[in-house]
Design an enzyme around this catalytic site. Structure first.
Site, PDB file in Angstrom:
ATOM      1  N   ARG A 158       2.229   7.786   3.664  1.00 34.99           N
ATOM      2  CA  ARG A 158       1.283   6.695   3.339  1.00 34.99           C
ATOM      3  C   ARG A 158      -0.100   7.252   2.980  1.00 34.99           C
ATOM      4  O   ARG A 158      -1.133   6.720   3.370  1.00 34.99           O
ATOM      5  CB  ARG A 158       1.123   5.735   4.524  1.00 34.99           C
ATOM      6  CG  ARG A 158       2.038   4.546   4.768  1.00 34.99           C
ATOM      7  CD  ARG A 158       2.588   3.830   3.618  1.00 34.99           C
ATOM      8  NE  ARG A 158       3.679   4.559   3.047  1.00 34.99           N
ATOM      9  CZ  ARG A 158       4.902   4.666   3.567  1.00 34.99           C
ATOM     10  NH1 ARG A 158       5.193   4.042   4.643  1.00 34.99           N
ATOM     11  NH2 ARG A 158       5.837   5.360   2.986  1.00 34.99           N
ATOM     12  N   SER A 236       2.367  -3.932   6.433  1.00 33.78           N
ATOM     13  CA  SER A 236       2.075  -3.278   7.712  1.00 33.78           C
ATOM     14  C   SER A 236       0.578  -2.993   7.786  1.00 33.78           C
ATOM     15  O   SER A 236       0.023  -2.404   6.860  1.00 33.78           O
ATOM     16  CB  SER A 236       2.828  -1.951   7.817  1.00 33.78           C
ATOM     17  OG  SER A 236       4.200  -2.182   7.677  1.00 33.78           O
ATOM     18  N   GLU A 327      -3.722   0.799   7.653  1.00 33.12           N
ATOM     19  CA  GLU A 327      -3.109   1.137   6.360  1.00 33.12           C
ATOM     20  C   GLU A 327      -3.885   0.559   5.174  1.00 33.12           C
ATOM     21  O   GLU A 327      -4.234   1.305   4.255  1.00 33.12           O
ATOM     22  CB  GLU A 327      -1.644   0.674   6.346  1.00 33.12           C
ATOM     23  CG  GLU A 327      -0.905   1.143   5.122  1.00 33.12           C
ATOM     24  CD  GLU A 327       0.538   0.666   5.071  1.00 33.12           C
ATOM     25  OE1 GLU A 327       1.317   1.005   5.973  1.00 33.12           O
ATOM     26  OE2 GLU A 327       0.873  -0.066   4.128  1.00 33.12           O
TER      27      GLU A 327
HETATM   28  C1  LIG Z   1       3.968  -8.794   2.207  1.00 37.85           C
HETATM   29  C2  LIG Z   1       3.581  -7.355   1.945  1.00 37.85           C
HETATM   30  C3  LIG Z   1       4.504  -6.326   2.151  1.00 37.85           C
HETATM   31  C4  LIG Z   1       4.155  -4.994   1.889  1.00 37.85           C
HETATM   32  N1  LIG Z   1       5.078  -4.008   2.119  1.00 37.85           N
HETATM   33  C5  LIG Z   1       4.773  -2.709   1.877  1.00 37.85           C
HETATM   34  C6  LIG Z   1       5.731  -1.663   2.105  1.00 37.85           C
HETATM   35  O1  LIG Z   1       6.864  -1.910   2.484  1.00 37.85           O
HETATM   36  N2  LIG Z   1       5.365  -0.376   1.862  1.00 37.85           N
HETATM   37  C7  LIG Z   1       4.116  -0.059   1.392  1.00 37.85           C
HETATM   38  O2  LIG Z   1       3.852   1.139   1.191  1.00 37.85           O
HETATM   39  N3  LIG Z   1       3.182  -1.029   1.170  1.00 37.85           N
HETATM   40  C8  LIG Z   1       3.486  -2.324   1.404  1.00 37.85           C
HETATM   41  N4  LIG Z   1       2.541  -3.317   1.198  1.00 37.85           N
HETATM   42  C9  LIG Z   1       1.194  -2.944   0.751  1.00 37.85           C
HETATM   43  C10 LIG Z   1       0.982  -3.055  -0.774  1.00 37.85           C
HETATM   44  O3  LIG Z   1       1.856  -3.977  -1.353  1.00 37.85           O
HETATM   45  C11 LIG Z   1       1.175  -1.723  -1.503  1.00 37.85           C
HETATM   46  O4  LIG Z   1       0.319  -0.747  -0.946  1.00 37.85           O
HETATM   47  C12 LIG Z   1       0.883  -1.849  -3.003  1.00 37.85           C
HETATM   48  O5  LIG Z   1       1.183  -0.644  -3.667  1.00 37.85           O
HETATM   49  C13 LIG Z   1      -0.555  -2.223  -3.312  1.00 37.85           C
HETATM   50  O6  LIG Z   1      -0.626  -2.520  -4.703  1.00 37.85           O
HETATM   51  P1  LIG Z   1      -1.765  -3.444  -5.267  1.00 37.85           P
HETATM   52  O7  LIG Z   1      -1.680  -3.401  -6.755  1.00 37.85           O
HETATM   53  O8  LIG Z   1      -1.701  -4.789  -4.659  1.00 37.85           O
HETATM   54  O9  LIG Z   1      -3.057  -2.660  -4.767  1.00 37.85           O
HETATM   55  P2  LIG Z   1      -4.492  -3.287  -4.425  1.00 37.85           P
HETATM   56  O10 LIG Z   1      -4.442  -3.964  -3.096  1.00 37.85           O
HETATM   57  O11 LIG Z   1      -5.014  -4.061  -5.565  1.00 37.85           O
HETATM   58  O12 LIG Z   1      -5.315  -1.925  -4.257  1.00 37.85           O
HETATM   59  C14 LIG Z   1      -5.049  -1.022  -3.193  1.00 37.85           C
HETATM   60  C15 LIG Z   1      -5.968   0.203  -3.326  1.00 37.85           C
HETATM   61  O13 LIG Z   1      -5.627   0.909  -4.525  1.00 37.85           O
HETATM   62  C16 LIG Z   1      -6.746   0.929  -5.422  1.00 37.85           C
HETATM   63  N5  LIG Z   1      -6.197   0.749  -6.781  1.00 37.85           N
HETATM   64  C17 LIG Z   1      -5.547  -0.330  -7.286  1.00 37.85           C
HETATM   65  N6  LIG Z   1      -5.182  -0.098  -8.554  1.00 37.85           N
HETATM   66  C18 LIG Z   1      -5.610   1.146  -8.861  1.00 37.85           C
HETATM   67  C19 LIG Z   1      -5.546   1.974 -10.038  1.00 37.85           C
HETATM   68  N7  LIG Z   1      -4.960   1.560 -11.174  1.00 37.85           N
HETATM   69  N8  LIG Z   1      -6.098   3.223  -9.975  1.00 37.85           N
HETATM   70  C20 LIG Z   1      -6.686   3.675  -8.843  1.00 37.85           C
HETATM   71  N9  LIG Z   1      -6.789   2.948  -7.715  1.00 37.85           N
HETATM   72  C21 LIG Z   1      -6.245   1.706  -7.725  1.00 37.85           C
HETATM   73  C22 LIG Z   1      -7.656  -0.203  -4.980  1.00 37.85           C
HETATM   74  O14 LIG Z   1      -8.992   0.010  -5.356  1.00 37.85           O
HETATM   75  C23 LIG Z   1      -7.441  -0.186  -3.479  1.00 37.85           C
HETATM   76  O15 LIG Z   1      -8.216   0.828  -2.875  1.00 37.85           O
HETATM   77  C24 LIG Z   1       2.863  -4.675   1.437  1.00 37.85           C
HETATM   78  C25 LIG Z   1       1.929  -5.719   1.228  1.00 37.85           C
HETATM   79  C26 LIG Z   1       2.280  -7.045   1.477  1.00 37.85           C
HETATM   80  C27 LIG Z   1       1.286  -8.146   1.245  1.00 37.85           C
END
Ligand SMILES: Cc1cc2nc3c(=O)[nH]c(=O)nc-3n(C[C@H](O)[C@H](O)[C@H](O)COP(=O)(O)OP(=O)(O)OC[C@H]3O[C@@H](n4cnc5c(N)ncnc54)[C@H](O)[C@@H]3O)c2cc1C
Length: 333
Positions: A158, A236, A327
């Site tokens: 992670r 998480s 996380e």
């Molecule tokens: C219901 C639920 C279940 C989940 N299950 C999991 C799981 O099983 N495993 C897991 O690992 N995660 C899980 N997550 C967390 C999350 O979905 C992941 O970490 C996902 O990859 C985040 O993507 P996002 O586009 O929403 O990122 P965001 O929340 O928009 O951004 C997260 C971080 O990345 C940065 N960021 C976003 N886009 C870019 C880019 N293009 N370049 C550089 N930085 C960037 C942002 O500035 C921020 O710091 C879960 C979340 C939810 C709500």
């Protein structure tokens, strides 16, 4: 460009005040231009994909929020080049339909593909570091585009260099190498193997693995669904702590994590610190289906959520001598 858009509308935790300027970009070139524009004018920059792994500040964002909406999956043999804004689960579905193995166990994770290298997204025995071959970025320090190899990404559990050097790298596209196969990669997670009726290390049809993972995740409120209050979370909230084997906690499930180290179940630690499923404190609390997911209700604030999380961390520290690490990122200008 739109002004004063509440960040609570752009994040799955639904907290956060207004973004001074919201810029939505639809191509990698637009993304680079928007980042350069913010940097040259000195406005604080926040990148946002699906908003499913960040805690936005209650005071809002005094600068540019760039929402990454670039789409596109390009296939060359068993390699895929994917634009940062492509929906992650749509990509997993594409690989399953096209008989490409390697990310099927990562079904149902919300958010964008570009965010997956940031925390080396993982679940049910797979993580993106197993299939990523390159990450194309705009490096804000060097003011130039670069291609990072997996070694340069410094992937860990992670975690990655992209997370450890916050704000430096803007992910433009991600390249994956998959295995052409109708069967999954060997199943590496006991609960998933049981659900599929296979042994650990065996393979199963790709579509069966995807369905099994989606079923398991739905049962835990871990598939983002606006109608499911248990999914109003960031998934998480804490990572599983990795500690020296002699500091394993009696009764707490653990897994080997490299020489002399074990990974402890954060869900168990949260629950046994007195914050079991469905613990509510005001407008925040733990999900009714998973103690590791912290959820919010209408009107909740980031401050309330972080204070609740701090109480969990302090209690786990006191009872078990283990530090729970958050996380999702609590972003700050
Ligand atoms: C219901 C639920 C279940 C989940 N299950 C999991 C799981 O099983 N495993 C897991 O690992 N995660 C899980 N997550 C967390 C999350 O979905 C992941 O970490 C996902 O990859 C985040 O993507 P996002 O586009 O929403 O990122 P965001 O929340 O928009 O951004 C997260 C971080 O990345 C940065 N960021 C976003 N886009 C870019 C880019 N293009 N370049 C550089 N930085 C960037 C942002 O500035 C921020 O710091 C879960 C979340 C939810 C709500």
């Amino acid at each position: 460009m739109r002004s004063d858009v509440p960040l609570s509308e752009l994040t799955t935790l639904a907290v956060g005040g207004p973004a001074e300027r919201l810029v939505e970009v639809e191509t990698a070139a637009e993304l680079v231009a928007a980042v350069r524009d913010a940097d040259e004018s000195g406005r604080p920059l926040l990148l946002i994909g699906g908003g499913s792994n960040l805690i936005a500040p209650d005071e809002g964002w005094p600068g540019d929020v760039v929402a990454v909406r670039s789409r596109g999956i390009e296939r060359t043999g068993d390699r895929l080049t994917v634009q940062a804004g492509e929906d992650w689960d749509a990509l997993v579905a594409f690989t399953v339909e096209n008989r490409l193995a390697g990310m099927e166990a990562l079904s149902g994770i919300p958010g964008s593909t570009g965010a997956t290298p940031v925390q080396n997204v993982g679940a049910y025995g797979q993580e993106v570091a197993q299939t990523i071959t390159a990450v194309r970025v705009h490096d804000r320090h060097e003011k130039a585009e670069r291609t990072l190899s997996p070694a340069e990404c410094g992937f860990a559990y992670r975690d990655s260099r992209l997370k450890r050097e916050p704000g430096r790298f803007v992910v433009l596209e991600v390249e994956f190498a998959l295995e052409p196969s109708e069967l999954s990669r060997p199943v590496g997670y006991a609960e998933l193997a049981r659900t599929l009726g296979v042994e650990i290390g065996e393979r199963a049809p790709l579509a069966d693995v995807r369905e099994a993972v989606l079923g398991l995740r739905r049962g835990k409120g871990m598939v983002w669904d606006p109608a499911d209050p248990d999914s109003r979370s960031a998934g998480s909230f804490f990572t599983n702590p990795i500690v020296p084997a002699e500091r394993a906690v009696e009764g707490c499930p653990s897994w080997p994590a490299g020489e002399g180290l074990v990974k402890l179940s954060a869900a168990w630690l949260v629950q046994h610190s007195g914050f079991g499923r469905g613990t509510r404190e005001g407008r925040v609390g733990t999900s009714s289906r998973h103690s590791l997911a912290l959820t919010t209700e209408d009107g909740a604030t980031a401050a309330e959520l972080l204070a609740f999380a701090d109480r969990i961390v302090a209690t786990a520290q006191e009872r078990f001598g283990v530090t729970l690490e958050r996380e999702p990122t609590a972003v700050r200008p």
